[in-house]
Design a protein around this motif. Structure first.
Motif, short mmCIF file in Angstrom:
data_model
loop_
_atom_site.label_atom_id
_atom_site.label_comp_id
_atom_site.label_asym_id
_atom_site.label_seq_id
_atom_site.Cartn_x
_atom_site.Cartn_y
_atom_site.Cartn_z
N MET A 1 -6.73 -7.91 -8.51
CA MET A 1 -6.95 -7.37 -7.18
C MET A 1 -8.26 -7.91 -6.59
N THR A 2 -9.32 -7.90 -7.39
CA THR A 2 -10.62 -8.36 -6.90
C THR A 2 -10.58 -9.83 -6.50
N ARG A 3 -9.87 -10.64 -7.27
CA ARG A 3 -9.77 -12.07 -6.94
C ARG A 3 -9.02 -12.28 -5.63
N LEU A 4 -7.96 -11.53 -5.43
CA LEU A 4 -7.21 -11.64 -4.18
C LEU A 4 -8.06 -11.22 -2.99
N ILE A 5 -8.81 -10.15 -3.16
CA ILE A 5 -9.68 -9.68 -2.08
C ILE A 5 -10.75 -10.72 -1.78
N ALA A 43 -11.94 -8.12 9.24
CA ALA A 43 -11.36 -8.35 7.90
C ALA A 43 -12.46 -8.68 6.89
N ILE A 44 -13.45 -9.45 7.31
CA ILE A 44 -14.56 -9.76 6.41
C ILE A 44 -15.29 -8.48 6.03
N LEU A 45 -15.53 -7.62 7.01
CA LEU A 45 -16.20 -6.33 6.73
C LEU A 45 -15.39 -5.51 5.73
N PHE A 46 -14.07 -5.41 5.96
CA PHE A 46 -13.22 -4.66 5.02
C PHE A 46 -13.22 -5.30 3.64
N GLY A 47 -13.26 -6.63 3.60
CA GLY A 47 -13.31 -7.33 2.33
C GLY A 47 -14.58 -7.04 1.57
N VAL A 48 -15.69 -7.05 2.27
CA VAL A 48 -16.98 -6.73 1.62
C VAL A 48 -16.96 -5.30 1.11
N LEU A 49 -16.44 -4.38 1.90
CA LEU A 49 -16.36 -2.98 1.46
C LEU A 49 -15.45 -2.85 0.24
N ALA A 50 -14.31 -3.55 0.26
CA ALA A 50 -13.39 -3.51 -0.88
C ALA A 50 -14.04 -4.08 -2.14
N SER A 52 -17.07 -4.01 -2.78
CA SER A 52 -18.12 -3.06 -3.17
C SER A 52 -17.52 -1.78 -3.75
N SER A 53 -16.23 -1.82 -4.03
CA SER A 53 -15.50 -0.68 -4.61
C SER A 53 -15.40 0.52 -3.69
N VAL A 54 -15.41 0.29 -2.39
CA VAL A 54 -15.20 1.35 -1.42
C VAL A 54 -13.72 1.34 -1.06
N ALA A 55 -12.94 2.19 -1.72
CA ALA A 55 -11.50 2.31 -1.48
C ALA A 55 -10.84 0.94 -1.33
N PRO A 56 -10.82 0.13 -2.38
CA PRO A 56 -10.35 -1.25 -2.26
C PRO A 56 -8.92 -1.38 -1.76
N ARG A 57 -8.03 -0.50 -2.20
CA ARG A 57 -6.64 -0.63 -1.72
C ARG A 57 -6.54 -0.33 -0.24
#
Length: 152
Positions: A1-5, A43-50, A52-57
Motif C-alpha cells: 500500500m505504501t509503495r502504491l501511495i 492529490a499530493i497533499l492527500f499522498g503526503v498525509l497517507a 504520514s499514516s493519517v488514514a491512508p486508505r
C-alpha cells in the motif's frame, strides 16, 4: 500500500512539475490548463498525509477522486481543443468584447501571455498536454484505487 501511495504521489509531483517546466520553457497555460493543476496539488497533499499514516486508505480514496477530477478536466479540455464541444466563452474565442475599452483592445501588454483554450501549443503522438494529463491522471487514479483497496 505504501509503495502504491508513494508511486502515485510521485506521479502527481511529476505531472505538476512538468506543467511548470513547460510554462518555464515558454508555453503559457490557458485557464483550463491552470484548472488541471489544482487537483494534482490536492492529490499530493492527500499522498503526503497517507504516507504520514493519517488514514491512508481514506486519503488514497480522496486522492483518487482528485486524480479523476484532473483527468476529467483534461478530457474536457481535449474535447474543446479538438472542437468536439464548446469550451468556456472566456477562453475559447466565444467571449464578448463588451466591457473592454479601446485601450484594452489595443494593448499589447498581455498579448504574449494570453492562450486560448482551443489552442494546442504542444502535442506528442497526437495527444496534447491536456490529453496526456487526462490519460496519465486516469492511470494515477487506478493506482490510488488499488492503494485504497489494500490493507495496511
Amino acid at each position: 500500500m505504501t509503495r502504491l501511495i508513494a508511486l502515485a504521489t510521485l506521479g502527481h509531483i511529476g505531472l505538476l512539475g512538468g506543467a511548470f517546466l513547460f510554462q518555464f520553457a515558454g508555453y503559457a497555460p490557458c485557464p483550463m490548463c491552470l484548472w488541471q493543476r489544482w487537483p494534482h496539488a490536492v492529490a499530493i497533499l492527500f499522498g503526503v498525509l497517507a504516507l504520514s499514516s493519517v488514514a491512508p486508505r481514506a486519503m488514497a480514496a480522496l486522492a483518487a477522486l482528485a486524480a479523476l477530477t484532473t483527468s476529467g478536466i483534461g478530457a474536457f479540455h481535449t474535447g474543446v481543443e479538438q472542437g468536439w464541444w464548446p469550451g468556456p466563452s472566456f477562453c475559447s474565442g466565444g467571449g464578448a468584447l463588451s466591457g473592454m475599452t479601446g485601450a484594452d483592445l489595443l494593448s499589447t501588454d498581455i498579448a504574449d501571455r494570453v492562450v486560448m483554450c482551443t489552442d494546442i501549443v504542444w502535442s506528442l503522438f497526437g495527444l496534447s498536454m491536456a490529453g496526456w494529463n487526462a490519460v496519465l491522471s486516469f492511470g494515477l487514479a487506478l493506482i490510488w484505487l488499488a492503494a485504497a483497496q489494500r490493507t495496511a
